[in-house]
Design a protein around this motif. Structure first.
Motif, PDB file in Angstrom:
ATOM      1  N   LYS A  24       0.797  -1.154  -0.029  1.00  0.00           N
ATOM      2  CA  LYS A  24      -0.102  -0.049  -0.170  1.00  0.00           C
ATOM      3  C   LYS A  24       0.760   1.191  -0.011  1.00  0.00           C
ATOM      4  O   LYS A  24       0.620   2.345  -0.606  1.00  0.00           O
ATOM      5  CB  LYS A  24      -0.874  -0.009   1.258  1.00  0.00           C
ATOM      6  N   GLY A  25       2.045   1.271   0.456  1.00  0.00           N
ATOM      7  CA  GLY A  25       2.810   2.307   0.671  1.00  0.00           C
ATOM      8  C   GLY A  25       3.945   2.287  -0.417  1.00  0.00           C
ATOM      9  O   GLY A  25       4.950   3.175  -0.209  1.00  0.00           O
ATOM     10  N   GLY A  26       3.778   1.693  -1.531  1.00  0.00           N
ATOM     11  CA  GLY A  26       4.656   1.643  -2.728  1.00  0.00           C
ATOM     12  C   GLY A  26       5.779   0.717  -2.595  1.00  0.00           C
ATOM     13  O   GLY A  26       6.699   0.662  -3.563  1.00  0.00           O
ATOM     14  N   PHE A  27       6.052  -0.231  -1.643  1.00  0.00           N
ATOM     15  CA  PHE A  27       7.049  -0.959  -1.455  1.00  0.00           C
ATOM     16  C   PHE A  27       6.547  -2.514  -1.871  1.00  0.00           C
ATOM     17  O   PHE A  27       5.905  -3.341  -1.502  1.00  0.00           O
ATOM     18  CB  PHE A  27       7.800  -1.273  -0.114  1.00  0.00           C
ATOM     19  N   ARG A  64       8.039   1.916  -5.424  1.00  0.00           N
ATOM     20  CA  ARG A  64       7.301   2.966  -6.283  1.00  0.00           C
ATOM     21  C   ARG A  64       7.255   4.452  -5.715  1.00  0.00           C
ATOM     22  O   ARG A  64       6.850   4.384  -4.649  1.00  0.00           O
ATOM     23  CB  ARG A  64       6.068   2.266  -6.765  1.00  0.00           C
ATOM     24  N   LEU A  65       7.719   5.603  -6.583  1.00  0.00           N
ATOM     25  CA  LEU A  65       7.333   6.804  -6.213  1.00  0.00           C
ATOM     26  C   LEU A  65       6.223   7.426  -6.827  1.00  0.00           C
ATOM     27  O   LEU A  65       5.773   7.201  -7.633  1.00  0.00           O
ATOM     28  CB  LEU A  65       8.788   7.531  -6.477  1.00  0.00           C
ATOM     29  N   ARG A  66       5.895   8.684  -5.971  1.00  0.00           N
ATOM     30  CA  ARG A  66       4.900   9.346  -6.357  1.00  0.00           C
ATOM     31  C   ARG A  66       5.308  10.339  -7.472  1.00  0.00           C
ATOM     32  O   ARG A  66       5.928  11.440  -6.828  1.00  0.00           O
ATOM     33  CB  ARG A  66       3.989   9.886  -5.159  1.00  0.00           C
ATOM     34  N   VAL A  67       5.071  10.194  -8.442  1.00  0.00           N
ATOM     35  CA  VAL A  67       5.110  11.329  -9.502  1.00  0.00           C
ATOM     36  C   VAL A  67       4.030  11.548 -10.399  1.00  0.00           C
ATOM     37  O   VAL A  67       3.522  10.875 -10.908  1.00  0.00           O
ATOM     38  CB  VAL A  67       6.374  10.693 -10.373  1.00  0.00           C
ATOM     39  N   GLN A 103       4.989   6.660 -16.150  1.00  0.00           N
ATOM     40  CA  GLN A 103       5.669   7.625 -15.758  1.00  0.00           C
ATOM     41  C   GLN A 103       6.253   7.985 -13.992  1.00  0.00           C
ATOM     42  O   GLN A 103       6.419   8.863 -13.759  1.00  0.00           O
ATOM     43  CB  GLN A 103       4.833   9.150 -15.988  1.00  0.00           C
ATOM     44  N   SER A 104       6.133   6.717 -13.535  1.00  0.00           N
ATOM     45  CA  SER A 104       6.642   6.743 -12.369  1.00  0.00           C
ATOM     46  C   SER A 104       8.112   6.264 -12.143  1.00  0.00           C
ATOM     47  O   SER A 104       8.790   5.914 -13.301  1.00  0.00           O
ATOM     48  CB  SER A 104       5.906   5.920 -11.283  1.00  0.00           C
ATOM     49  N   VAL A 105       8.922   6.332 -11.010  1.00  0.00           N
ATOM     50  CA  VAL A 105      10.229   5.944 -10.855  1.00  0.00           C
ATOM     51  C   VAL A 105      10.210   4.984  -9.644  1.00  0.00           C
ATOM     52  O   VAL A 105       9.231   5.070  -8.750  1.00  0.00           O
ATOM     53  CB  VAL A 105      11.104   7.054 -10.387  1.00  0.00           C
ATOM     54  N   GLU A 106      10.912   3.601 -10.028  1.00  0.00           N
ATOM     55  CA  GLU A 106      11.046   2.845  -8.853  1.00  0.00           C
ATOM     56  C   GLU A 106      12.447   2.362  -8.628  1.00  0.00           C
ATOM     57  O   GLU A 106      13.162   2.608  -9.653  1.00  0.00           O
ATOM     58  CB  GLU A 106      10.101   1.388  -9.443  1.00  0.00           C
ATOM     59  N   ILE A 107      12.694   2.287  -7.281  1.00  0.00           N
ATOM     60  CA  ILE A 107      14.131   2.208  -6.891  1.00  0.00           C
ATOM     61  C   ILE A 107      13.969   0.624  -6.528  1.00  0.00           C
ATOM     62  O   ILE A 107      13.495   0.141  -5.241  1.00  0.00           O
ATOM     63  CB  ILE A 107      14.445   3.178  -5.692  1.00  0.00           C
ATOM     64  N   PRO A 116       6.719   8.008  -1.401  1.00  0.00           N
ATOM     65  CA  PRO A 116       6.140   7.109  -1.980  1.00  0.00           C
ATOM     66  C   PRO A 116       4.930   6.777  -2.576  1.00  0.00           C
ATOM     67  O   PRO A 116       4.091   7.756  -2.238  1.00  0.00           O
ATOM     68  CB  PRO A 116       6.157   5.968  -0.732  1.00  0.00           C
ATOM     69  N   GLY A 117       4.992   6.217  -3.566  1.00  0.00           N
ATOM     70  CA  GLY A 117       3.583   6.077  -4.371  1.00  0.00           C
ATOM     71  C   GLY A 117       2.780   4.863  -3.530  1.00  0.00           C
ATOM     72  O   GLY A 117       2.633   4.664  -2.603  1.00  0.00           O
TER      73      GLY A 117
END
Length: 286
Positions: free
Chosen positions: A10-13, A25-28, A59-63, A85-86
């Motif tokens: 839920k928090g993007g991980f 995943r980041l919020r872009v 269009q997002s970025v994932e680390i 985070p996305g």
């Protein structure tokens, strides 16, 4: 105590195939990141990942390769760079957008401003399944609006101003949908063919058109295991407030009527589109 992977997702991980590794995943919003944010993302990928990022299809970025025991440190470092985070799972995802009228000569609407507004209004809202917005600035449709649960396409409604027209015929040549013809020196616009692309008024050397910028909204798009093109109910929405009311109505309809794990397209198929169309027209007219 076990790891709650649902909360992390839920928090993007998102869990990787490598044990205790996550791709964050980041919020872009609208595809835009500033230099400060890019610097923070770079620093996190170097210190806590493997020195690279992945650019997603939305269009997002994932680390990748964030370790489980470093998650709090990662979030703290990102926050210093104004990066959040996305989200994943059954909720409203990050809004995507092309560059729109602020940058692109073809753009009919400010896509990034609208993306930020929709993101502030709906981001991470809990729903029966994921819900995606996509905004594209014109009929070139770089963002492929109809692939989204709710797609928004910029357009321009035109009306010929005879007194300013010099009869050059440029607009007729520019119109790709063959909606414009010249008869006895007068411009005739076939509204049934006009797709609100705005090429006529943008090409006119004397500004011989009254113009109204607005939105073409599609619903129920899907591009995954099942591919379906979103469809339009109101041909052209001129008013921004009405656009917001239509968006509110669509998401509320999905929340009220969808079954768990059911995408918007399948909710519309199951219930029949008539009920949904009536709700959208009510929101538009109300």
């Amino acid at each position: 105590m076990g790891v709650d992977y649902a909360i992390l997702k839920k928090g993007g991980f998102m869990r990787q195939k490598q044990k205790n590794n996550f791709s964050l995943r980041l919020r872009v919003v609208g595809g835009n990141l500033n230099a400060k944010q890019l610097s923070a993302i770079s620093e996190v990928s170097e210190k806590f990942g493997e020195g690279y990022v992945h650019l997603t299809s939305r269009q997002s970025v994932e680390i990748p390769f964030i370790k489980l025991d470093e998650i709090d440190n990662v979030k703290a470092m990102l926050a210093k760079g104004d990066v959040e985070p996305g989200v994943c799972g059954p909720r409203v995802r990050t809004v995507t957008a092309c560059q729109g009228s602020a940058i692109c000569p073809s753009g009919c609407i400010d896509t990034y401003a609208l993306a930020k507004e929709l993101d502030n209004r709906y981001f991470a809202r809990e729903l029966p399944h994921k819900f995606k917005f996509g905004i594209t600035g014109c009929q070139n449709n770089c963002l492929k609006a109809e692939e989204n649960d709710l797609g928004i396409k910029g357009g321009i409604m035109v009306s010929w101003k005879e007194k300013d027209c010099i009869g050059c015929g440029v607009c007729e040549k520019a119109c790709r949908s063959e909606a414009i013809t010249i008869e006895n020196g007068k411009i005739i616009v076939d509204e049934s063919k006009c797709n609100f692309c705005g090429r006529c008024c943008k090409s006119c050397p004397t500004d011989a058109w009254d113009t109204t910028n607005g939105y073409i909204v599609s619903f129920g798009g899907l591009f995954g295991n099942c591919i379906s093109t979103g469809y339009t109910i109101i041909p052209f929405i001129e008013d921004h407030e009405r656009l917001m009311k239509v968006c509110d109505a669509a998401i509320q309809f999905f929340e009220d009527n969808a079954e768990a794990g059911e995408r918007f397209k399948f909710t519309l198929d199951r219930l029949g589109k008539e009920k949904f169309e009536a709700r959208i027209r009510e929101a538009y007219n109300g």
